[in-house]
Design a protein around this motif. Sequence first.
Motif, PDB file in Angstrom:
ATOM      1  N   TYR A 127      28.360  46.813   5.862  1.00 14.43           N
ATOM      2  CA  TYR A 127      28.771  45.419   6.020  1.00 14.43           C
ATOM      3  C   TYR A 127      30.246  45.320   6.392  1.00 14.43           C
ATOM      4  O   TYR A 127      31.066  46.062   5.865  1.00 14.43           O
ATOM      5  CB  TYR A 127      28.557  44.645   4.711  1.00 14.43           C
ATOM      6  N   GLU A 128      30.556  44.359   7.272  1.00  9.73           N
ATOM      7  CA  GLU A 128      31.951  44.034   7.533  1.00  9.73           C
ATOM      8  C   GLU A 128      32.532  43.360   6.290  1.00  9.73           C
ATOM      9  O   GLU A 128      31.793  42.749   5.510  1.00  9.73           O
ATOM     10  CB  GLU A 128      32.057  43.097   8.741  1.00  9.73           C
ATOM     11  N   PRO A 129      33.844  43.437   6.101  1.00 12.77           N
ATOM     12  CA  PRO A 129      34.441  42.837   4.895  1.00 12.77           C
ATOM     13  C   PRO A 129      34.160  41.345   4.737  1.00 12.77           C
ATOM     14  O   PRO A 129      34.039  40.849   3.624  1.00 12.77           O
ATOM     15  CB  PRO A 129      35.939  43.087   5.068  1.00 12.77           C
ATOM     16  N   GLU A 130      34.029  40.617   5.841  1.00 13.75           N
ATOM     17  CA  GLU A 130      33.789  39.165   5.747  1.00 13.75           C
ATOM     18  C   GLU A 130      32.318  38.801   5.964  1.00 13.75           C
ATOM     19  O   GLU A 130      31.977  37.648   6.217  1.00 13.75           O
ATOM     20  CB  GLU A 130      34.687  38.392   6.706  1.00 13.75           C
ATOM     21  N   ALA A 131      31.425  39.765   5.801  1.00 15.12           N
ATOM     22  CA  ALA A 131      29.991  39.543   5.998  1.00 15.12           C
ATOM     23  C   ALA A 131      29.415  38.624   4.927  1.00 15.12           C
ATOM     24  O   ALA A 131      30.020  38.417   3.858  1.00 15.12           O
ATOM     25  CB  ALA A 131      29.258  40.882   5.978  1.00 15.12           C
ATOM     26  N   VAL A 132      28.234  38.087   5.227  1.00 20.22           N
ATOM     27  CA  VAL A 132      27.483  37.308   4.247  1.00 20.22           C
ATOM     28  C   VAL A 132      26.069  37.875   4.146  1.00 20.22           C
ATOM     29  O   VAL A 132      25.518  38.414   5.106  1.00 20.22           O
ATOM     30  CB  VAL A 132      27.427  35.798   4.571  1.00 20.22           C
ATOM     31  N   PHE A 133      25.505  37.725   2.942  1.00 19.66           N
ATOM     32  CA  PHE A 133      24.137  38.133   2.642  1.00 19.66           C
ATOM     33  C   PHE A 133      23.433  36.889   2.125  1.00 19.66           C
ATOM     34  O   PHE A 133      23.891  36.274   1.154  1.00 19.66           O
ATOM     35  CB  PHE A 133      24.160  39.228   1.567  1.00 19.66           C
ATOM     36  N   VAL A 134      22.355  36.499   2.779  1.00 22.21           N
ATOM     37  CA  VAL A 134      21.611  35.311   2.375  1.00 22.21           C
ATOM     38  C   VAL A 134      20.351  35.781   1.660  1.00 22.21           C
ATOM     39  O   VAL A 134      19.443  36.335   2.278  1.00 22.21           O
ATOM     40  CB  VAL A 134      21.278  34.418   3.583  1.00 22.21           C
ATOM     41  N   SER A 135      20.303  35.565   0.336  1.00 23.86           N
ATOM     42  CA  SER A 135      19.163  35.988  -0.487  1.00 23.86           C
ATOM     43  C   SER A 135      17.918  35.193  -0.120  1.00 23.86           C
ATOM     44  O   SER A 135      18.010  34.097   0.432  1.00 23.86           O
ATOM     45  CB  SER A 135      19.484  35.787  -1.965  1.00 23.86           C
ATOM     46  N   PRO A 136      16.751  35.720  -0.474  1.00 20.84           N
ATOM     47  CA  PRO A 136      15.505  34.996  -0.187  1.00 20.84           C
ATOM     48  C   PRO A 136      15.487  33.567  -0.737  1.00 20.84           C
ATOM     49  O   PRO A 136      14.870  32.689  -0.147  1.00 20.84           O
ATOM     50  CB  PRO A 136      14.434  35.865  -0.844  1.00 20.84           C
ATOM     51  N   ASP A 137      16.204  33.315  -1.847  1.00 14.78           N
ATOM     52  CA  ASP A 137      16.235  31.954  -2.406  1.00 14.78           C
ATOM     53  C   ASP A 137      17.288  31.069  -1.741  1.00 14.78           C
ATOM     54  O   ASP A 137      17.466  29.918  -2.124  1.00 14.78           O
ATOM     55  CB  ASP A 137      16.452  31.984  -3.916  1.00 14.78           C
ATOM     56  N   GLY A 138      17.993  31.601  -0.728  1.00 18.58           N
ATOM     57  CA  GLY A 138      18.994  30.829  -0.004  1.00 18.58           C
ATOM     58  C   GLY A 138      20.408  30.967  -0.526  1.00 18.58           C
ATOM     59  O   GLY A 138      21.346  30.458   0.077  1.00 18.58           O
ATOM     60  N   THR A 139      20.595  31.660  -1.637  1.00 22.01           N
ATOM     61  CA  THR A 139      21.927  31.891  -2.189  1.00 22.01           C
ATOM     62  C   THR A 139      22.723  32.764  -1.222  1.00 22.01           C
ATOM     63  O   THR A 139      22.222  33.774  -0.728  1.00 22.01           O
ATOM     64  CB  THR A 139      21.841  32.592  -3.559  1.00 22.01           C
ATOM     65  N   VAL A 140      23.965  32.371  -0.963  1.00 15.20           N
ATOM     66  CA  VAL A 140      24.813  33.108  -0.027  1.00 15.20           C
ATOM     67  C   VAL A 140      25.827  33.942  -0.803  1.00 15.20           C
ATOM     68  O   VAL A 140      26.594  33.411  -1.613  1.00 15.20           O
ATOM     69  CB  VAL A 140      25.539  32.145   0.937  1.00 15.20           C
ATOM     70  N   ALA A 141      25.819  35.234  -0.566  1.00 15.93           N
ATOM     71  CA  ALA A 141      26.831  36.147  -1.106  1.00 15.93           C
ATOM     72  C   ALA A 141      27.865  36.322  -0.007  1.00 15.93           C
ATOM     73  O   ALA A 141      27.535  36.775   1.087  1.00 15.93           O
ATOM     74  CB  ALA A 141      26.197  37.480  -1.485  1.00 15.93           C
ATOM     75  N   ASP A 142      29.107  35.927  -0.280  1.00 17.73           N
ATOM     76  CA  ASP A 142      30.108  35.918   0.789  1.00 17.73           C
ATOM     77  C   ASP A 142      31.353  36.740   0.477  1.00 17.73           C
ATOM     78  O   ASP A 142      32.432  36.461   0.981  1.00 17.73           O
ATOM     79  CB  ASP A 142      30.495  34.484   1.142  1.00 17.73           C
ATOM     80  N   SER A 143      31.186  37.779  -0.330  1.00 18.94           N
ATOM     81  CA  SER A 143      32.271  38.729  -0.576  1.00 18.94           C
ATOM     82  C   SER A 143      31.637  40.110  -0.722  1.00 18.94           C
ATOM     83  O   SER A 143      30.439  40.213  -1.023  1.00 18.94           O
ATOM     84  CB  SER A 143      33.035  38.369  -1.859  1.00 18.94           C
ATOM     85  N   PRO A 144      32.409  41.163  -0.520  1.00 18.94           N
ATOM     86  CA  PRO A 144      31.829  42.508  -0.692  1.00 18.94           C
ATOM     87  C   PRO A 144      31.213  42.707  -2.079  1.00 18.94           C
ATOM     88  O   PRO A 144      30.149  43.317  -2.206  1.00 18.94           O
ATOM     89  CB  PRO A 144      33.023  43.436  -0.462  1.00 18.94           C
ATOM     90  N   GLU A 145      31.847  42.153  -3.109  1.00 21.09           N
ATOM     91  CA  GLU A 145      31.319  42.303  -4.466  1.00 21.09           C
ATOM     92  C   GLU A 145      29.995  41.558  -4.633  1.00 21.09           C
ATOM     93  O   GLU A 145      29.053  42.076  -5.238  1.00 21.09           O
ATOM     94  CB  GLU A 145      32.339  41.786  -5.495  1.00 21.09           C
TER      95      GLU A 145
END
Length: 150
Positions: free
Chosen positions: A57-75
């Motif tokens: 992942y790029e440092p500013e990447a996002v991960f969108v969980s199946p429930d729609g929750t957005v993870a927007d930091s590496p942690e």
Amino acid sequence: MHSQNSTTGTTGTTGTTGTTATTDPAPLPVARRAADVPAVFAARFNTGQPRAVAEMYEPEAVFVSPDGTVADSPEAIARANADFLALGLPITVRPRHVHVAGDTALLVVDWEIAGTASDGRPTHLTGTATDVARRGSDGTWRYVIDRPAG
């Protein structure tokens, strides 16, 4: 940006001379083409190493969980992937579409995690991911947007 080669290894004694040798683990694969991203992700995921996955992942990447929750930091992305890694099962991927425009790519990938999870439960997860990857200045493709549930 991200080290692809671990500097830690195992130390052991070889032969009868008592010399000590250090063995480094095999270097992790990197995606040099957009079409390589799904297979490289799977290879890294299947090591079970959170850091190996995080490096996709790029440092500013996002991960969108199946429930729609957005993870927007590496942690936060690491926490989102931790649930999948904790199953202790391999992922298989089948790219359906890879569309490249310059240094950006849209990836549509069918994936499956199946088997008996580390807690003993039979597990069968499938999905079609819709992802965006970008080629970095080092020539490596990494996720900018990862949405495993399409």
